[in-house]
Write a protein that holds these residues in place. Structure first.
Motif, PDB file in Angstrom:
ATOM      1  N   TYR A 287       0.835  -7.251  -4.959  1.00  0.00           N
ATOM      2  CA  TYR A 287       1.327  -5.973  -4.444  1.00  0.00           C
ATOM      3  C   TYR A 287       0.545  -4.803  -5.040  1.00  0.00           C
ATOM      4  O   TYR A 287       0.263  -3.830  -4.349  1.00  0.00           O
ATOM      5  CB  TYR A 287       2.823  -5.812  -4.700  1.00  0.00           C
ATOM      6  CG  TYR A 287       3.681  -6.564  -3.708  1.00  0.00           C
ATOM      7  CD1 TYR A 287       3.646  -6.250  -2.350  1.00  0.00           C
ATOM      8  CD2 TYR A 287       4.526  -7.588  -4.111  1.00  0.00           C
ATOM      9  CE1 TYR A 287       4.419  -6.935  -1.428  1.00  0.00           C
ATOM     10  CE2 TYR A 287       5.311  -8.282  -3.192  1.00  0.00           C
ATOM     11  CZ  TYR A 287       5.248  -7.950  -1.863  1.00  0.00           C
ATOM     12  OH  TYR A 287       6.015  -8.627  -0.946  1.00  0.00           O
ATOM     13  N   VAL A 288       0.196  -4.908  -6.319  1.00  0.00           N
ATOM     14  CA  VAL A 288      -0.595  -3.841  -6.952  1.00  0.00           C
ATOM     15  C   VAL A 288      -1.963  -3.744  -6.277  1.00  0.00           C
ATOM     16  O   VAL A 288      -2.440  -2.646  -5.991  1.00  0.00           O
ATOM     17  CB  VAL A 288      -0.730  -4.073  -8.475  1.00  0.00           C
ATOM     18  CG1 VAL A 288      -1.775  -3.150  -9.094  1.00  0.00           C
ATOM     19  CG2 VAL A 288       0.620  -3.882  -9.160  1.00  0.00           C
ATOM     20  N   VAL A 289      -2.584  -4.887  -5.987  1.00  0.00           N
ATOM     21  CA  VAL A 289      -3.877  -4.888  -5.296  1.00  0.00           C
ATOM     22  C   VAL A 289      -3.754  -4.192  -3.950  1.00  0.00           C
ATOM     23  O   VAL A 289      -4.672  -3.501  -3.519  1.00  0.00           O
ATOM     24  CB  VAL A 289      -4.403  -6.339  -5.120  1.00  0.00           C
ATOM     25  CG1 VAL A 289      -5.551  -6.413  -4.128  1.00  0.00           C
ATOM     26  CG2 VAL A 289      -4.828  -6.919  -6.459  1.00  0.00           C
ATOM     27  N   ARG A 290      -2.621  -4.341  -3.311  1.00  0.00           N
ATOM     28  CA  ARG A 290      -2.373  -3.696  -2.009  1.00  0.00           C
ATOM     29  C   ARG A 290      -1.841  -2.271  -2.167  1.00  0.00           C
ATOM     30  O   ARG A 290      -1.403  -1.664  -1.198  1.00  0.00           O
ATOM     31  CB  ARG A 290      -1.393  -4.529  -1.190  1.00  0.00           C
ATOM     32  CG  ARG A 290      -1.998  -5.879  -0.784  1.00  0.00           C
ATOM     33  CD  ARG A 290      -1.099  -6.661   0.079  1.00  0.00           C
ATOM     34  NE  ARG A 290      -0.804  -5.908   1.303  1.00  0.00           N
ATOM     35  CZ  ARG A 290      -0.061  -6.377   2.287  1.00  0.00           C
ATOM     36  NH1 ARG A 290       0.431  -7.582   2.209  1.00  0.00           N
ATOM     37  NH2 ARG A 290       0.169  -5.654   3.355  1.00  0.00           N
ATOM     38  N   HIS A 291      -1.857  -1.757  -3.394  1.00  0.00           N
ATOM     39  CA  HIS A 291      -1.423  -0.393  -3.699  1.00  0.00           C
ATOM     40  C   HIS A 291       0.048  -0.161  -3.362  1.00  0.00           C
ATOM     41  O   HIS A 291       0.429   0.925  -2.928  1.00  0.00           O
ATOM     42  CB  HIS A 291      -2.305   0.649  -2.998  1.00  0.00           C
ATOM     43  CG  HIS A 291      -3.753   0.464  -3.284  1.00  0.00           C
ATOM     44  ND1 HIS A 291      -4.314   0.757  -4.513  1.00  0.00           N
ATOM     45  CD2 HIS A 291      -4.758  -0.019  -2.526  1.00  0.00           C
ATOM     46  CE1 HIS A 291      -5.598   0.478  -4.491  1.00  0.00           C
ATOM     47  NE2 HIS A 291      -5.905  -0.003  -3.300  1.00  0.00           N
ATOM     48  N   ASP A 292       0.871  -1.188  -3.558  1.00  0.00           N
ATOM     49  CA  ASP A 292       2.306  -1.083  -3.320  1.00  0.00           C
ATOM     50  C   ASP A 292       3.028  -1.265  -4.658  1.00  0.00           C
ATOM     51  O   ASP A 292       3.666  -2.287  -4.915  1.00  0.00           O
ATOM     52  CB  ASP A 292       2.748  -2.133  -2.293  1.00  0.00           C
ATOM     53  CG  ASP A 292       4.165  -1.900  -1.801  1.00  0.00           C
ATOM     54  OD1 ASP A 292       4.895  -1.078  -2.401  1.00  0.00           O
ATOM     55  OD2 ASP A 292       4.547  -2.548  -0.806  1.00  0.00           O
ATOM     56  N   THR A 293       2.909  -0.256  -5.510  1.00  0.00           N
ATOM     57  CA  THR A 293       3.478  -0.321  -6.853  1.00  0.00           C
ATOM     58  C   THR A 293       4.992  -0.449  -6.809  1.00  0.00           C
ATOM     59  O   THR A 293       5.589  -1.166  -7.617  1.00  0.00           O
ATOM     60  CB  THR A 293       3.082   0.932  -7.662  1.00  0.00           C
ATOM     61  OG1 THR A 293       1.654   1.034  -7.630  1.00  0.00           O
ATOM     62  CG2 THR A 293       3.550   0.853  -9.090  1.00  0.00           C
TER      63      THR A 293
END
Length: 182
Positions: free
Chosen positions: A110-116
């Motif tokens: 999720y972090v890689v997808r910028h969904d913190t």
């Protein structure tokens, strides 16, 4: 004549078709053997991992199915297909929600997808499962990851300190508590 790549693709499709025919005839153990053979030759075959998981579920072998979905997620991740990797990890966690490493990996995706925001939710859910099963090492890892995303998260400080105490790491627990009350 076919190139080696085309021959390899045809062989893969033939194996997958044969394995699916075994599944249709309820010859699940034969399908499992063939899917395992395919995966030795072509470890990044997403379809084979998913089909193998289905076979294991048909035999009520949940741990094996969860592991197949985890490996499918790894294959998707290697290929840069992060959305599909997330879906595969969610399937694995639906079967076996107590694996802290899967929650951690899911949060990283999720972090890689910028969904913190979703990464934080995943870490909190993973912490719930880790704490409820006494997986203190998992608690430490998940809480540390959560604190990297949300440095002021008091619940994470409490859990990482609790986990450190449970693991008889008193000095580390005191360090975490000091950081929480700065």
């Amino acid at each position: 004549l076919y190139s080696k790549a085309e021959q390899s693709d045809k062989a893969l499709q033939t194996y997958l078709h044969a394995a699916s025919l075994y599944e249709q005839k309820n010859a699940t153990n034969k399908a499992i053997a063939l899917y395992n053979h395919v995966l030795k030759l072509y470890s990044n075959t997403h379809t084979a991992w998913s089909s193998l998981a289905s076979c294991y579920l048909a035999l009520d072998k949940e741990a094996e199915a969860a592991e197949c979905f985890r490996k499918q997620a790894e294959a998707y991740q290697r290929g840069g297909h992060f959305g599909s990797a997330i879906d595969a990890l969610l399937k694995s966690l639906a079967i076996k929600p107590t694996q802290s490493g899967l929650w951690l990996n899911l949060s990283k995706l999720y972090v890689v997808r910028h969904d913190t925001k979703e990464a934080v939710v995943v870490l909190e859910e993973g912490l719930f499962h880790a704490e409820s099963t006494g997986d203190w090492t998992g608690c430490q890892e998940l809480a540390a990851a959560l604190l990297k995303l949300v440095p002021e998260h008091l619940g994470a400080f409490r859990l990482v300190a609790h986990a450190s105490l449970a693991l008889e790491q008193t000095k580390q627990a005191l360090t975490w508590l000091r950081q929480a009350f700065r």
